[in-house]
Design a protein around this motif. Sequence first.
Motif, PDB file in Angstrom:
ATOM      1  N   HIS A   1       0.827  -1.209   0.000  1.00 43.59           N
ATOM      2  CA  HIS A   1       0.000   0.000   0.000  1.00 43.59           C
ATOM      3  C   HIS A   1       0.858   1.255   0.000  1.00 43.59           C
ATOM      4  O   HIS A   1       0.531   2.248  -0.669  1.00 43.59           O
ATOM      5  CB  HIS A   1      -0.915  -0.005   1.213  1.00 43.59           C
TER       6      HIS A   1
ATOM      7  N   GLU B   1       2.273   1.588  -3.491  1.00 46.40           N
ATOM      8  CA  GLU B   1       1.196   1.981  -4.400  1.00 46.40           C
ATOM      9  C   GLU B   1       0.918   3.473  -4.307  1.00 46.40           C
ATOM     10  O   GLU B   1       0.829   4.178  -5.327  1.00 46.40           O
ATOM     11  CB  GLU B   1      -0.067   1.190  -4.066  1.00 46.40           C
TER      12      GLU B   1
ATOM     13  N   ARG C   1      -4.744   4.137   2.899  1.00 44.30           N
ATOM     14  CA  ARG C   1      -4.775   2.694   2.654  1.00 44.30           C
ATOM     15  C   ARG C   1      -6.130   2.212   2.152  1.00 44.30           C
ATOM     16  O   ARG C   1      -6.215   1.256   1.376  1.00 44.30           O
ATOM     17  CB  ARG C   1      -4.376   1.928   3.917  1.00 44.30           C
TER      18      ARG C   1
ATOM     19  N   THR D   1      -5.790   2.775  -1.567  1.00 44.05           N
ATOM     20  CA  THR D   1      -4.864   1.882  -2.263  1.00 44.05           C
ATOM     21  C   THR D   1      -5.408   0.461  -2.365  1.00 44.05           C
ATOM     22  O   THR D   1      -5.087  -0.264  -3.304  1.00 44.05           O
ATOM     23  CB  THR D   1      -3.498   1.856  -1.558  1.00 44.05           C
ATOM     24  N   GLU D   2      -6.224   0.045  -1.402  1.00 41.45           N
ATOM     25  CA  GLU D   2      -6.818  -1.292  -1.483  1.00 41.45           C
ATOM     26  C   GLU D   2      -7.584  -1.485  -2.788  1.00 41.45           C
ATOM     27  O   GLU D   2      -7.599  -2.580  -3.360  1.00 41.45           O
ATOM     28  CB  GLU D   2      -7.772  -1.518  -0.299  1.00 41.45           C
TER      29      GLU D   2
END
Length: 438
Positions: free
Chosen positions: A96, A99, A122, A125-126
């Motif tokens: 994450h 990313e 986060r 980013t998931e």
Amino acid sequence: MPSRTPRLLRDSDALRAAMAARAAAEQAERDVFIAAADWAIAHVAGTGDVAGYVIDTGMMLPLAGPGAPEVQEHAVTEFITALGMTQQAGSFYVGHALEACVRLPRVWSRLVKGELTVWQVRRITEDTIPLSAEAADLVDARIAAYAHQVSRTQISNICRVAQEHADPGDAVLRKAREAEHRCFEVWMGQAGFDGTIDISGRLDQPDAADLERAIAALAEQLKKAGSEETLNVRRAKAAGMLARGEQALPLETGGGSEGAAASATQPRSRHLTLYVHLSVDAVTGALGDVARSEASRSPLGIDVIKAWCQTVGTSVTVRPILDLAAERYSDAYEVPELMREQIILRDHTCVFPYCRRPARSCDADHIDPWESGGSTSSSNLAPLCRKHHRHKTHDGWRYKPAGPDQPGVYLWQSPNGVRFRRDRHGTTLLDPPQPDGG
């Protein structure tokens, strides 16, 4: 009355102190997250390097989305172990951070400025990791300005629109990521003293509905059969009945359609392997002692064991504990079965820091390598899962037993000198960094 006397602060001062501490904690989280991205970028995998992946339910998924660099596997392991994270949770964490840093520069900039928290980043980013570079850039442009207040549903919708715009014909990777949200966990290694185990899961709605109907029906049957236990207890027992293939309760009547229906249900018998810290005769006696189930690797009350043994349809294997402190030797490289069983019972899991993979599925590692003169002996063997066995063999991790008087206790050192103590109770970071960074 409270046991602690609070500091004598005015209400306004107490609130400000709490707010300052919260802000400091959020900034510390940002610093760790930024350090994870820096570490990943500093350890980009080159030709011939093994790249780190998120390993989950048999699928190997890249740490971050297309266009982000691959990271050396051993570097990921060292970083997340230093932070006390498991392999899977830590791999997600580093992924994450990578990313956000590489593929979401606008969101990342707001994080660095202190305008976003790590958890806010986060949750974005998931959803962006499965997207193409073009789709991820579209999400970054559309979401960065209000990432501090966007909901999970809004994030998902924005990602879907961006994917449809940028990649109308390519949703395979996204579907794979979405499938990973489905899970069913039985926490066998965390049994309570009363013999209970926690279960958690996430299912498709139709599967969940089927499971609910089956459990509810069996719980109702238990009630009609005379059970005076609470609904929660009957539902828990119903789940175990389903596991043994019992779709209906056996009926007392021998003939008719009801008897035929009962006989058509042929439940699997329950099998229980116990490693007992007392004589076999004591299992049926009134001795107050403990035993351990092979499945749970946890101590259990003897009354619980007695109740299990008396359940109809249960077959029980009682195996006396080996002397775990005894030193056994072999002249061969191959580990004899008795010696392997000894180290499994001694260590319970892979002995790498924070790893919880059951020892029965691990390699028996020669701590001092066989080819360098290490013996095949109890004190020179320990269970390591295949991944951490590879790190120890090829990537500079080192460990040794804490001493002959401490079986099952190991001292580890990472390639960069971070030290850990690992025993059956868990992992302890040795010489943790001081608050001033010294």
